[in-house]
Design a protein around this motif. Structure first.
Motif, PDB file in Angstrom:
ATOM      1  N   ALA A 119      36.273  29.958  34.027  1.00  0.00           N
ATOM      2  CA  ALA A 119      37.115  30.497  35.099  1.00  0.00           C
ATOM      3  C   ALA A 119      37.293  29.462  36.210  1.00  0.00           C
ATOM      4  O   ALA A 119      36.323  28.851  36.668  1.00  0.00           O
ATOM      5  CB  ALA A 119      36.490  31.773  35.659  1.00  0.00           C
TER       6      ALA A 119
ATOM      7  N   ALA B  29      39.141  34.759  39.071  1.00  0.00           N
ATOM      8  CA  ALA B  29      39.067  34.661  37.614  1.00  0.00           C
ATOM      9  C   ALA B  29      37.625  34.843  37.141  1.00  0.00           C
ATOM     10  O   ALA B  29      37.375  35.455  36.089  1.00  0.00           O
ATOM     11  CB  ALA B  29      39.615  33.322  37.150  1.00  0.00           C
TER      12      ALA B  29
ATOM     13  N   ALA C  86      36.168  37.642  34.493  1.00  0.00           N
ATOM     14  CA  ALA C  86      35.808  37.077  33.191  1.00  0.00           C
ATOM     15  C   ALA C  86      34.972  38.007  32.306  1.00  0.00           C
ATOM     16  O   ALA C  86      35.248  38.127  31.102  1.00  0.00           O
ATOM     17  CB  ALA C  86      35.093  35.743  33.388  1.00  0.00           C
TER      18      ALA C  86
END
Length: 430
Positions: A250, A255, A259
């Motif tokens: 990530a 992100a 994940a």
């Protein structure tokens, strides 16, 4: 029945390599490998051996030449025809052709990549680098080799009759456990003991003893080779490796936060039923459940692999109720540091509130505590983990801070991103 003592006494026989097959591994490794082969085949990873029990000085116990010989043997292995037929044609979790033709075509020609081995401060530094689907398959063989060579080193000076008595006592000890377990109503228990077993022969004997002693209460083994040879169910789903590497890849905090759910979204597309088991503790169970999308609550169950297992199960029950799910229809799999007393306690506490199952590991397949001088065969905590992905470090937090791994600055970042608060320290049993 194999005469284990005689085989150990003659362990130089070529009939007894420590790892004798590419499917002498845990079922979840093969399931994850197929998922990775499909979704992230070109990710470059590094796996490394980590000995949490630093008092066990492996490099002082285990001969380097013998270690290299066993690792080189593992690299020579390829999938046998009967093993391929078993994977291609068998029914796993009610599904035929669990493994796709594309994956099997690749697996049948795959060889494990090279290893790098050094000695440092009484320990072995053993690392593996390469593409994720290949390197990940080193984890279980590497652990099996080191665990068994440590055992051979301890037992090396014993005579044939000493070994016979030792294994007779070990068998009696395990059978006493089985006699206690067979009294527990509605028990569902599987062997999860491959990665830290005493030896392949001992794990195979233990599985046979569980099959004969527990009957239908013993539901299968995580070891694929033993499952194939003994006509048992192969048991397993997924592990921390997946969210650790997805998270390392990530690029932003957002992100990273997403994940662990991206992992399960990919898994959701491939599997259903009892393979939809959440492993929520990689970065703290509480935060994972609080932020989980609603579709995850509909999954079959949760595996509890760190922290206080009672609190973990209570948190899962509470979460399902909040999400409008009936906990009595959900499966809770306990798999951390189990032995008979803890299995009995957890079964008593949660039977009827959830569907309960157990993955029994080290203290099934490697409990020789108290049977040799200085307790030299006491189980110890050896792991082989992904430490980087595409050059970025991996992190694992767990629900037990003693199991945390990764660079200190990244651990701090992950704790911030996943809002991990005060954690209760638990002694690492294995």
């Amino acid at each position: 029945m194999v005469d284990i003592a005689t085989r150990v006494w003659n362990h130089k026989w070529k009939i007894d390599p420590i790892v004798r097959s590419l499917i002498d591994t845990d079922f979840y490794k093969l399931l994850m490998c197929q998922s990775i082969f499909r979704n992230k085949p070109n990710t470059q990873v590094t796996f490394s051996l980590i000995n949490r029990s630093i008092n066990v000085r492996l490099a002082d116990l285990v001969d380097e030449g013998e270690l290299r010989e066993q690792l080189d043997h593992v690299r020579s292995l390829s999938l046998a025809r009967g093993e391929s037929t078993w994977m291609r044609g068998n029914t796993f979790y009610g599904k035929r052709q669990m493994f796709t033709p594309e994956f099997m075509d690749w697996f049948e020609t795959m060889r494990l990549p090279p290893y790098h081995l050094e000695k440092r401060d009484g320990q072995y530094e053993l690392t593996f680098e390469g593409s994720w689907p290949e390197v990940m398959l080193w984890e279980i063989p590497a652990l099996s080799v080191l665990m068994e060579l440590r055992g051979r080193a301890v037992l090396g000076d014993m005579g044939r009759f000493e070994l016979q008595i030792l294994y007779a006592r070990g068998m009696a000890k395990l059978w006493e456990k089985i006699e206690h377990l067979r009294k527990i109503d509605n028990l569902r228990l599987a062997d999860f003991g491959t990665r830290r077993r005493h030896s392949f022969l001992w794990q195979d004997w233990a599985v046979q003893a569980m099959t004969g002693g527990l009957g239908e209460k013993f539901v299968g083994t995580s070891n694929c080779l033993i499952a194939k040879n003994r006509d048992l169910a192969a048991i397993g789903t997924n592990a921390h490796e997946l969210p650790m590497i997805y998270s390392a890849l990530a690029q932003t905090d957002e992100a990273l936060r997403q994940a662990p759910y991206d992992v399960l979204s990919d898994w959701h597309e491939e599997h259903d039923g009892n393979l939809r088991i959440i492993l929520p503790d990689t970065y703290g169970t509480e935060g994972f459940l609080n932020n989980a999308p609603d579709w995850l609550a509909k999954w079959t169950g949760i595996r509890i692999d760190s922290g206080d297992p009672i609190q973990g199960a209570e948190n899962a029950i509470k979460w399902w109720k909040i999400r409008g799910e009936d906990p009595t229809r959900k499966l809770v799999i306990f798999s951390d540091g189990l032995d008979v007393a803890k299995i009995s306690e957890l079964q008593s506490l949660f039977h009827g509130r959830v569907r309960v199952s157990f993955g029994w590991g080290t203290l099934l397949t490697n409990d020789f505590r108290g049977l040799v001088p200085n307790d030299a065969l006491e189980p110890f905590s050896l792991v082989c983990k992904a430490i980087s992905a595409d050059g970025r470090p991996t992190v694992k937090l767990s629900d037990n801070p003693n199991k945390a791994m990764g660079p200190a600055d990244e651990i701090a970042r992950y704790k911030r991103v996943f809002n991990v608060g005060q954690q209760s320290v638990q002694r690492i049993i294995v």
